[in-house]
Design a protein around this motif. Structure first.
Motif, PDB file in Angstrom:
ATOM      1  N   GLY A   9       0.800  -1.215   0.000  1.00  0.00           N
ATOM      2  CA  GLY A   9       0.000   0.000   0.000  1.00  0.00           C
ATOM      3  C   GLY A   9       0.833   1.266   0.000  1.00  0.00           C
ATOM      4  N   ARG A  10       0.201   2.330  -0.297  1.00  0.00           N
ATOM      5  CA  ARG A  10       0.881   3.631  -0.344  1.00  0.00           C
ATOM      6  C   ARG A  10       1.121   4.155   1.064  1.00  0.00           C
ATOM      7  NH1 ARG A  10      -2.185   6.916  -5.131  1.00  0.00           N
ATOM      8  NH2 ARG A  10      -2.092   5.229  -6.634  1.00  0.00           N
ATOM      9  N   HIS A  11       2.215   4.829   1.218  1.00  0.00           N
ATOM     10  CA  HIS A  11       2.534   5.500   2.472  1.00  0.00           C
ATOM     11  C   HIS A  11       2.981   6.909   2.140  1.00  0.00           C
ATOM     12  CE1 HIS A  11       2.455   1.984   5.140  1.00  0.00           C
ATOM     13  NE2 HIS A  11       2.893   1.328   4.083  1.00  0.00           N
ATOM     14  N   ALA A  12       2.385   7.877   2.794  1.00  0.00           N
ATOM     15  CA  ALA A  12       2.846   9.254   2.625  1.00  0.00           C
ATOM     16  C   ALA A  12       4.178   9.381   3.347  1.00  0.00           C
ATOM     17  CB  ALA A  12       1.829  10.231   3.196  1.00  0.00           C
ATOM     18  N   LEU A  13       5.154   9.974   2.695  1.00  0.00           N
ATOM     19  CA  LEU A  13       6.475  10.114   3.299  1.00  0.00           C
ATOM     20  C   LEU A  13       6.407  10.955   4.570  1.00  0.00           C
ATOM     21  CD1 LEU A  13       9.399   9.365   3.103  1.00  0.00           C
ATOM     22  CD2 LEU A  13       9.770  11.330   1.629  1.00  0.00           C
ATOM     23  N   GLU A  14       5.637  12.015   4.502  1.00  0.00           N
ATOM     24  CA  GLU A  14       5.497  12.865   5.688  1.00  0.00           C
ATOM     25  C   GLU A  14       4.741  12.089   6.769  1.00  0.00           C
ATOM     26  OE1 GLU A  14       3.950  17.335   6.802  1.00  0.00           O
ATOM     27  OE2 GLU A  14       3.186  16.373   5.019  1.00  0.00           O
ATOM     28  N   GLY A  15       5.294  12.016   7.922  1.00  0.00           N
ATOM     29  CA  GLY A  15       4.644  11.317   9.024  1.00  0.00           C
ATOM     30  C   GLY A  15       4.950   9.835   9.082  1.00  0.00           C
ATOM     31  N   THR A  16       5.697   9.317   8.111  1.00  0.00           N
ATOM     32  CA  THR A  16       6.073   7.905   8.112  1.00  0.00           C
ATOM     33  C   THR A  16       7.338   7.753   8.943  1.00  0.00           C
ATOM     34  OG1 THR A  16       5.140   7.576   5.921  1.00  0.00           O
ATOM     35  CG2 THR A  16       6.712   5.938   6.662  1.00  0.00           C
ATOM     36  N   ASP A  17       7.295   6.843   9.914  1.00  0.00           N
ATOM     37  CA  ASP A  17       8.476   6.706  10.763  1.00  0.00           C
ATOM     38  C   ASP A  17       9.539   5.837  10.103  1.00  0.00           C
ATOM     39  OD1 ASP A  17       8.022   3.943  11.345  1.00  0.00           O
ATOM     40  OD2 ASP A  17       6.758   4.471  13.031  1.00  0.00           O
ATOM     41  N   ARG A  18      10.716   5.881  10.662  1.00  0.00           N
ATOM     42  CA  ARG A  18      11.874   5.177  10.099  1.00  0.00           C
ATOM     43  C   ARG A  18      11.633   3.669  10.003  1.00  0.00           C
ATOM     44  NH1 ARG A  18      17.808   6.458  10.418  1.00  0.00           N
ATOM     45  NH2 ARG A  18      18.799   4.515   9.811  1.00  0.00           N
ATOM     46  N   GLY A  19      10.941   3.097  10.975  1.00  0.00           N
ATOM     47  CA  GLY A  19      10.665   1.653  10.958  1.00  0.00           C
ATOM     48  C   GLY A  19       9.873   1.228   9.733  1.00  0.00           C
ATOM     49  N   VAL A  20       8.869   2.019   9.367  1.00  0.00           N
ATOM     50  CA  VAL A  20       8.059   1.709   8.172  1.00  0.00           C
ATOM     51  C   VAL A  20       8.931   1.805   6.926  1.00  0.00           C
ATOM     52  CG1 VAL A  20       6.142   2.501   6.732  1.00  0.00           C
ATOM     53  CG2 VAL A  20       5.878   2.398   9.216  1.00  0.00           C
ATOM     54  N   ILE A  21       9.751   2.837   6.837  1.00  0.00           N
ATOM     55  CA  ILE A  21      10.630   3.000   5.675  1.00  0.00           C
ATOM     56  C   ILE A  21      11.592   1.820   5.569  1.00  0.00           C
ATOM     57  CG2 ILE A  21      12.471   4.425   4.690  1.00  0.00           C
ATOM     58  CD1 ILE A  21      10.958   6.849   5.914  1.00  0.00           C
ATOM     59  N   GLU A  22      12.155   1.393   6.694  1.00  0.00           N
ATOM     60  CA  GLU A  22      13.081   0.257   6.675  1.00  0.00           C
ATOM     61  C   GLU A  22      12.382  -1.039   6.282  1.00  0.00           C
ATOM     62  OE1 GLU A  22      14.960   0.377  10.522  1.00  0.00           O
ATOM     63  OE2 GLU A  22      16.296   2.013   9.918  1.00  0.00           O
ATOM     64  N   ARG A  23      11.145  -1.256   6.740  1.00  0.00           N
ATOM     65  CA  ARG A  23      10.392  -2.466   6.344  1.00  0.00           C
ATOM     66  C   ARG A  23      10.070  -2.444   4.850  1.00  0.00           C
ATOM     67  NH1 ARG A  23       8.260  -1.463  11.326  1.00  0.00           N
ATOM     68  NH2 ARG A  23       6.380  -0.460  10.543  1.00  0.00           N
ATOM     69  N   LEU A  24       9.665  -1.282   4.344  1.00  0.00           N
ATOM     70  CA  LEU A  24       9.369  -1.174   2.907  1.00  0.00           C
ATOM     71  C   LEU A  24      10.616  -1.438   2.073  1.00  0.00           C
ATOM     72  CD1 LEU A  24       7.029   1.952   2.879  1.00  0.00           C
ATOM     73  CD2 LEU A  24       6.396  -0.422   2.395  1.00  0.00           C
ATOM     74  N   PHE A  25      11.756  -0.906   2.497  1.00  0.00           N
ATOM     75  CA  PHE A  25      13.003  -1.137   1.781  1.00  0.00           C
ATOM     76  C   PHE A  25      13.360  -2.623   1.813  1.00  0.00           C
ATOM     77  CE2 PHE A  25      17.529  -1.104   0.939  1.00  0.00           C
ATOM     78  CZ  PHE A  25      17.627  -0.173  -0.076  1.00  0.00           C
ATOM     79  N   ALA A  26      13.198  -3.255   2.974  1.00  0.00           N
ATOM     80  CA  ALA A  26      13.501  -4.681   3.094  1.00  0.00           C
ATOM     81  C   ALA A  26      12.609  -5.515   2.182  1.00  0.00           C
ATOM     82  CB  ALA A  26      13.346  -5.133   4.552  1.00  0.00           C
TER      83      ALA A  26
END
Length: 65
Positions: A9-26
């Motif tokens: 799903g889509r995630h807005a970059l603003e307000g997205t914490d580092r953990g979500v970004i790291e999971r998406l990258f993984a």
């Protein structure tokens, strides 16, 4: 043939914490790369291919009131 098919799903970059970004990258970068690395000897042996498929959800045309 190795097919990497991932949809998230889509995630807005603003307000997205580092953990979500790291999971998406993984999920979207690390996992397909590791799978390709593991499959490479077999793909070379069989002249196989790697197919990466990605999609994002479309906004719904139907809105409930």
């Amino acid at each position: 043939m190795l097919v990497n098919n991932r949809r998230h799903g889509r995630h807005a970059l603003e307000g997205t914490d580092r953990g979500v970004i790291e999971r998406l990258f993984a999920l979207n970068v690390t996992a397909p790369s590791l799978l390709a690395h593991a499959a490479l000897p077999y793909l070379r042996e069989s002249s196989g291919s790697i197919v990466n498929v990605s999609s994002t959800p479309r906004p719904s045309a139907h809105r409930s009131s």
